[in-house]
Design an enzyme around this catalytic site. Structure first.
Site, PDB file in Angstrom:
ATOM      1  N   ARG A  80     -32.602  -8.642   4.651  1.00  0.00           N
ATOM      2  CA  ARG A  80     -31.562  -9.276   3.850  1.00  0.00           C
ATOM      3  C   ARG A  80     -31.664 -10.782   4.087  1.00  0.00           C
ATOM      4  O   ARG A  80     -32.447 -11.239   4.900  1.00  0.00           O
ATOM      5  CB  ARG A  80     -30.185  -8.712   4.232  1.00  0.00           C
ATOM      6  CG  ARG A  80     -30.058  -8.517   5.740  1.00  0.00           C
ATOM      7  CD  ARG A  80     -28.734  -8.805   6.249  1.00  0.00           C
ATOM      8  NE  ARG A  80     -28.293 -10.133   5.922  1.00  0.00           N
ATOM      9  CZ  ARG A  80     -28.665 -11.235   6.571  1.00  0.00           C
ATOM     10  NH1 ARG A  80     -29.516 -11.190   7.583  1.00  0.00           N
ATOM     11  NH2 ARG A  80     -28.194 -12.400   6.205  1.00  0.00           N
ATOM     12  N   ARG A 127     -31.681  -6.257  -5.749  1.00  0.00           N
ATOM     13  CA  ARG A 127     -30.474  -7.035  -5.463  1.00  0.00           C
ATOM     14  C   ARG A 127     -30.372  -8.166  -6.501  1.00  0.00           C
ATOM     15  O   ARG A 127     -31.341  -8.884  -6.716  1.00  0.00           O
ATOM     16  CB  ARG A 127     -30.506  -7.602  -4.035  1.00  0.00           C
ATOM     17  CG  ARG A 127     -30.525  -6.490  -2.987  1.00  0.00           C
ATOM     18  CD  ARG A 127     -30.067  -6.963  -1.643  1.00  0.00           C
ATOM     19  NE  ARG A 127     -28.658  -7.308  -1.616  1.00  0.00           N
ATOM     20  CZ  ARG A 127     -28.076  -7.946  -0.592  1.00  0.00           C
ATOM     21  NH1 ARG A 127     -28.805  -8.322   0.436  1.00  0.00           N
ATOM     22  NH2 ARG A 127     -26.797  -8.221  -0.605  1.00  0.00           N
ATOM     23  N   GLN A 155     -22.420  -9.702   8.944  1.00  0.00           N
ATOM     24  CA  GLN A 155     -23.665 -10.440   9.219  1.00  0.00           C
ATOM     25  C   GLN A 155     -23.477 -11.475  10.328  1.00  0.00           C
ATOM     26  O   GLN A 155     -24.450 -11.943  10.915  1.00  0.00           O
ATOM     27  CB  GLN A 155     -24.166 -11.129   7.942  1.00  0.00           C
ATOM     28  CG  GLN A 155     -24.775 -10.188   6.921  1.00  0.00           C
ATOM     29  CD  GLN A 155     -23.769  -9.724   5.895  1.00  0.00           C
ATOM     30  OE1 GLN A 155     -22.575  -9.668   6.151  1.00  0.00           O
ATOM     31  NE2 GLN A 155     -24.244  -9.390   4.709  1.00  0.00           N
ATOM     32  N   ASP A 212     -27.555 -18.053  -1.741  1.00  0.00           N
ATOM     33  CA  ASP A 212     -28.371 -17.042  -2.425  1.00  0.00           C
ATOM     34  C   ASP A 212     -28.858 -17.540  -3.768  1.00  0.00           C
ATOM     35  O   ASP A 212     -29.849 -17.047  -4.308  1.00  0.00           O
ATOM     36  CB  ASP A 212     -27.573 -15.753  -2.586  1.00  0.00           C
ATOM     37  CG  ASP A 212     -27.402 -15.102  -1.233  1.00  0.00           C
ATOM     38  OD1 ASP A 212     -26.473 -15.495  -0.503  1.00  0.00           O
ATOM     39  OD2 ASP A 212     -28.235 -14.251  -0.881  1.00  0.00           O
ATOM     40  N   LYS A 245     -22.628 -15.683   0.513  1.00  0.00           N
ATOM     41  CA  LYS A 245     -21.882 -14.511   0.974  1.00  0.00           C
ATOM     42  C   LYS A 245     -20.388 -14.672   0.724  1.00  0.00           C
ATOM     43  O   LYS A 245     -19.827 -15.740   0.946  1.00  0.00           O
ATOM     44  CB  LYS A 245     -22.159 -14.319   2.473  1.00  0.00           C
ATOM     45  CG  LYS A 245     -21.494 -13.122   3.122  1.00  0.00           C
ATOM     46  CD  LYS A 245     -21.733 -11.825   2.392  1.00  0.00           C
ATOM     47  CE  LYS A 245     -23.194 -11.512   2.153  1.00  0.00           C
ATOM     48  NZ  LYS A 245     -23.372 -10.350   1.243  1.00  0.00           N
TER      49      LYS A 245
END
Ligand code: MRU
Length: 362
Positions: free
Chosen positions: A53, A90, A201, A241, A252
């Protein structure tokens, strides 16, 4: 970065055997377990199930996954199938699509017989570039950290959210790369690690900071505001991201709230990301697809039971409706600066084009 003092990358490629080894991040921080990936389907599963990830590592794994997918057959049909399968794993991290598009651009013009070797070489180039770019981000971020006024004694208090460290990349990390650079340069850095519900995370961040010896403290996400309000945070740094061409940042879920709290407390809010995370074709944050993940990620709490056995506990009954958006968008106006491998710039179209003039469209 180091595991038990040994320099280690998150992804080990074995081109001669045409396979890769990855760390199964779903088992961290309780167990360090390497997984062998030998099929296209296993690569797609590793990304979808978040064994790997973090945007840059997703991109590198997809590149190697495509190479694996061409091991036995490299026809046009197989190339298209592999790109399509990996491309749906994803949706938010643009590094995935960036890596697949780059691989496809190199491979499609080649005869089928040359594609497999070229795919392994291009995937290796993507991984090497990731390492070099993240190292450069570290040095640019270190320059900013050196200038930060320290509100609370001599300690430099940096807060981060999610894991944008070594584990989220091939090496170094993005947001944590300046932290490692600061620590290695002798700055008295301490990191507030936001837990990052529901996937936690932050526990990965704590694990890798501990491996490198960087002082840190894990907090619940909800504690960020009071720490900022009481002068215990000198800067917040996060990864991304996808960064739209106007400087809006998808990262996130929970990142936006930290951006808001930073603005209210006049705390610098930095976003660190390599070129592969910049989406110049995306006009703004509203156009970024936000991944909605399975509600069980929220209903179940994972950890070790009293005997040290990995376990999942239901914190909600299965019928309870939950929403689980995995990312949010922080508007550019809340971002103090972007840090890329080319330097530091304002979060704006002009700022990004200042660093990447070749992306200016006629
Ligand atoms: O869902 P994840 O764990 O893949 O999300 C990771 C993040 O949001 C990171 O902050 C981002 O990918 C930057 S990683 C250098």
């Amino acid at each position: 970065m180091n595991i038990d003092g040994i320099p280690t990358r998150t992804l080990r490629a074995h081109p001669e055997q045409r396979l890769i080894d990855i760390i199964d991040q779903t088992r961290l921080p309780h167990a360090l377990h390497w997984v062998r990936v030998v099929t296209l389907e296993q690569a797609a599963h590793a990304i979808r199930a978040m064994q790997v990830r973090g945007a840059p590592l997703i991109g590198a794994t997809a590149a190697y996954g495509l190479a694996i997918g061409l091991n036995d057959e490299a026809s046009d049909t197989q190339l298209a199938h592999a790109v399509a399968l990996l491309g749906t794993t994803r949706p938010t991290a643009v590094n995935l699509h960036w890596a697949l598009a780059r691989m496809q651009a190199v491979l499609a013009p080649l005869p089928a017989g040359e594609r497999c070797a070229a795919a392994w070489a291009e995937a290796a180039a993507i991984a090497e570039e990731d390492v070099a770019q993240n190292a450069a981000i570290g040095q640019h971020g270190l320059g900013l950290f050196r200038q930060l006024p320290r509100q609370h004694g001599t300690r430099l208090n940096i807060m981060t959210h999610c894991n944008a460290g070594w584990l989220a990349t091939v090496d170094w990390g993005t947001a944590l790369s300046p932290v490692y650079a600061a620590y290695d340069a002798g700055l008295p850095v301490h990191v507030w690690v936001s837990e990052t519900r529901p996937r936690n995370q932050g526990l990965l961040t704590a694990w890798e900071l501990a491996q490198h010896g960087v002082p840190h403290t894990v907090i619940s996400d909800n504690a960020a505001g009071i720490l900022m309000r009481t002068g215990q945070v000198d800067a917040v740094i996060v990864g991304a991201d996808r960064i739209a061409s106007n400087g809006d940042v998808a990262n996130k879920v929970g990142t936006y709230l930290k951006g808001l709290a930073c603005a209210d407390n006049a705390i610098p809010f930095y976003v660190a990301a390599p070129r592969s995370t910049l989406d110049f074709a995306c006009p703004d944050g509203a156009a970024i697809p936000i991944e909605e993940r399975d509600g069980d990620e929220f209903r179940l709490v994972h950890g070790l039971d009293s005997r040290g056995v990995p376990s999942a506990l239901h914190q909600l009954p299965a019928h309870e409706a939950v929403a689980n958006p995995a990312f949010d968008v922080t508007p550019a106006r809340l971002v103090t600066a972007l840090i890329t491998e080319r330097g530091v710039c304002p979060a704006s179209t002009a700022g990004l084009l200042g660093l990447y003039p070749e992306e200016a469209r006629a």
